[in-house]
Design a protein around this motif. Sequence first.
Motif, mmCIF file in Angstrom:
data_model
loop_
_atom_site.group_PDB
_atom_site.id
_atom_site.type_symbol
_atom_site.label_atom_id
_atom_site.label_comp_id
_atom_site.label_asym_id
_atom_site.label_seq_id
_atom_site.Cartn_x
_atom_site.Cartn_y
_atom_site.Cartn_z
ATOM 1 N N ASP A 181 0.830 -1.208 0.000
ATOM 2 C CA ASP A 181 0.000 0.000 0.000
ATOM 3 C C ASP A 181 0.864 1.257 0.000
ATOM 4 O O ASP A 181 0.514 2.269 -0.621
ATOM 5 N N LEU A 182 1.980 1.214 0.713
ATOM 6 C CA LEU A 182 2.904 2.347 0.693
ATOM 7 C C LEU A 182 3.411 2.619 -0.720
ATOM 8 O O LEU A 182 3.480 3.770 -1.160
ATOM 9 N N THR A 183 3.749 1.547 -1.436
ATOM 10 C CA THR A 183 4.293 1.728 -2.786
ATOM 11 C C THR A 183 3.232 2.255 -3.749
ATOM 12 O O THR A 183 3.488 3.200 -4.504
ATOM 13 N N VAL A 184 2.040 1.667 -3.713
ATOM 14 C CA VAL A 184 1.004 2.127 -4.648
ATOM 15 C C VAL A 184 0.465 3.495 -4.229
ATOM 16 O O VAL A 184 0.086 4.321 -5.074
ATOM 17 N N GLY A 185 0.444 3.762 -2.907
ATOM 18 C CA GLY A 185 -0.054 5.046 -2.434
ATOM 19 C C GLY A 185 0.881 6.192 -2.763
ATOM 20 O O GLY A 185 0.455 7.248 -3.237
ATOM 21 N N VAL A 186 2.180 5.999 -2.519
ATOM 22 C CA VAL A 186 3.161 7.027 -2.857
ATOM 23 C C VAL A 186 3.185 7.249 -4.365
ATOM 24 O O VAL A 186 3.338 8.382 -4.840
ATOM 25 N N SER A 187 3.022 6.174 -5.128
ATOM 26 C CA SER A 187 3.022 6.300 -6.584
ATOM 27 C C SER A 187 1.921 7.237 -7.062
ATOM 28 O O SER A 187 2.067 7.925 -8.067
ATOM 29 N N ASN A 188 0.812 7.260 -6.322
ATOM 30 C CA ASN A 188 -0.289 8.139 -6.724
ATOM 31 C C ASN A 188 -0.154 9.523 -6.113
ATOM 32 O O ASN A 188 -0.377 10.529 -6.786
ATOM 33 N N ASP A 189 0.238 9.611 -4.846
ATOM 34 C CA ASP A 189 0.296 10.910 -4.173
ATOM 35 C C ASP A 189 1.521 11.734 -4.555
ATOM 36 O O ASP A 189 1.560 12.938 -4.280
#
Length: 755
Positions: A19-27
């Motif tokens: 979730d950290l990886t996909v979340g940072v990728s978007n934010d």
Amino acid sequence: MEQFYILLLFALFVLAIVDLTVGVSNDAVNFLNSAVGSKAGSLRTVLIVASIGVAVGAVFSSGLMEVARKGIFNPSQFFFDEIMIIFIAVMITDVLLLDLFNSLELPTSTTVSIVFELLGASVAISVLKIIKADDSLSTLSQYINSDKAIEIIMGILLSVVIAFTIGAIVQWISRLVFSFQYEKRMKYVGGIFGGVAITAITYFILIKGIKGVSGIPDSFLVFVEESRVLLLAACFLFFTFISQVIIKYTKYDLLKIIILIGTFALALAFAGNDLVNFIGVPIAAFQSFELWQGAYESTGILPSEFAMNSLSGKVETPTYMLVFAGMVMVVTLWLSKKARSVMYTEINLARSGEGQEKFEPNFLSRFVVRTTVNLTEICSQVIPTSIQEKIGKRFAKPSEKRSRRNDDQPAFDMVRASVNLMVASILISIATSLKLPLSTTYVSFMVAMGTSLSDKAWGRESAVYRVAGVFNVIGGWFVTAMVAFSAAALFATLIFYGEGWAISILLCIALLLLIRSFLVYRKKQKKIASEEKIDRTSLITINEIISDCSENISQVIKRISKIYSDVIDNLGLQDLAKLKKSKKQLKKLETEIEGLKSDIFYFIKSLDESSVEASKFYILTLDSLQDMLQSIGYISKNSFSHVNNNHKNLKFNQIRDLKRIDNKLDELYTRIYKDFDARSFDNIADAIEEKNVLLEHVSSLIQKQIERIRSTETSAKNTKLYFGLLLETKDLITATISLLTLFDEFQQNYNRIKK
């Protein structure tokens, strides 16, 4: 029993890392787009600044994960096993949802996703508890904090309207002051602009960035709140002085400094405050497990009997978890290709000038643009001409000798990038101090769109596409809320009844979907890279034009040959799925040819004087390719329609005759594209001579079908399709030979001129 929940915690923390990886990728788009779009520094420099901001924000965050523990639901109304169901359902949903938006290259809000996932899962479990207890659904309010969901929805609406409007107004004033030749005017007003911008960003750091930082005394935060006016005035005077010194006595670009400071500030606030969106749920689950485990060891209480009253208190996250989360975020920032894809979606919507547009216009975007144009015309009749001329001069872009589009050029200038960061910082600071529910993601995006509009980046040539893109992104925000709520509720329900088996199945499905998403995205990127062609606006000489045309002809003929063969084969087999696939390949080819045609204006503008005559050859080449495309388009679409409508299959003799034509065309096309790939044009004349043989063969088949109609043919639909295929094949051959003739004549003329 403990082992099951330990495994569940392990799964939650694995999901947290993902979730950290996909979340940072978007934010990441929130704090990278202004610096990257304006090229205030190299991508490496921007990432270093952002990484420092993310690391500082994550490491010094207090880690108070209030939203995950009690912001959406009342923990005292749930037992431990129910809380764990909610948390695992939320994490599975969040990972899949954010990865979906990353794959679509669309920015969304991680806050909205986590809030509505928690809401959906907790509502589902609450309803199931109510039904099981045979209570009234009116008691749902005891379980759920519905005000938070309403606050988020209001945040979307407020962000869209306020951020877009303020961004547009401030950018219009800034451009009026600086114009596009801002370097000259920086000497006079740059100090004041720098004072305002850096003060706004500094205040943003004090209000928003360090709000969640541990170790900051409450007395300091109270001082900042109570001495706001004095603090702002002191900062403005100090930074105005420093900015003027930088402009007058150093060679440093003040705007670059402002942009990099703003990037650091937004990255700091993102990591310090949005960390809860990624690791809040697993940490809340871990704390819940510790509470239950202590009670279980002392009293033997079961998970289904242990109420989670203690979860309502304040519990700080261990520092080592925050440090690890910060490391994952920084690594993702550097390595994630999806992060850059999402970032460039916003940059392309905000860029100045025309180019390849990502979004297709729709009714709403056309209506908005048409209404705006009409209002502009009305205003132009009211405002005096002299004032319009003065304003027009301030917004006039410097003329260039040649109009070229270059990927190395910034998408917008540093004045707009500074305004983006300054306005976003001010709005988020004000909203935070007034406790208004503005979203960082939504404010950053809408400010960028507002500044683009007032900066005339959305001209009549591109406005309808850009507005459609904005509506797509905004629509995606509401979709985020609905999908997050529904999916989390569904997963929670499945786990409530299926327990361990349901969790195992959902985790396997999530893993397979993530792997599939990764492979599809990687395949897509490889395909884009393999098909990437040179920028046609950089073609200057005749040799470059011939080389580019050769490449176009080779690729189009190769793909048309494949589509034709596939259609004939699958028409005989009545394979609807493969015919549909051919239609998709055709659509993609049509889009690429349309892109080539869109480049004609820039292509002609970029030619040197000795090569201008070649522009006619280039245009006629595209025209011939378009003719070929229309013929193969008819063949593909009508074949699909025939099978899709369940009409009778063509007869064996008809399919056999079409296959013979296909074989002859395949031989011809193979020779052609191999010669063009090798840049060997000596055999073109031989290919041209085959025209009459091929056309006579098609004519003989037409005559044969006429005889069949008179004797054995009984299907009008078959006859229509068969005649259509033959006639369009004839046109395809004619267009191909016309293209070769055109190329051969131009090549020979060019060779004579060279000699």
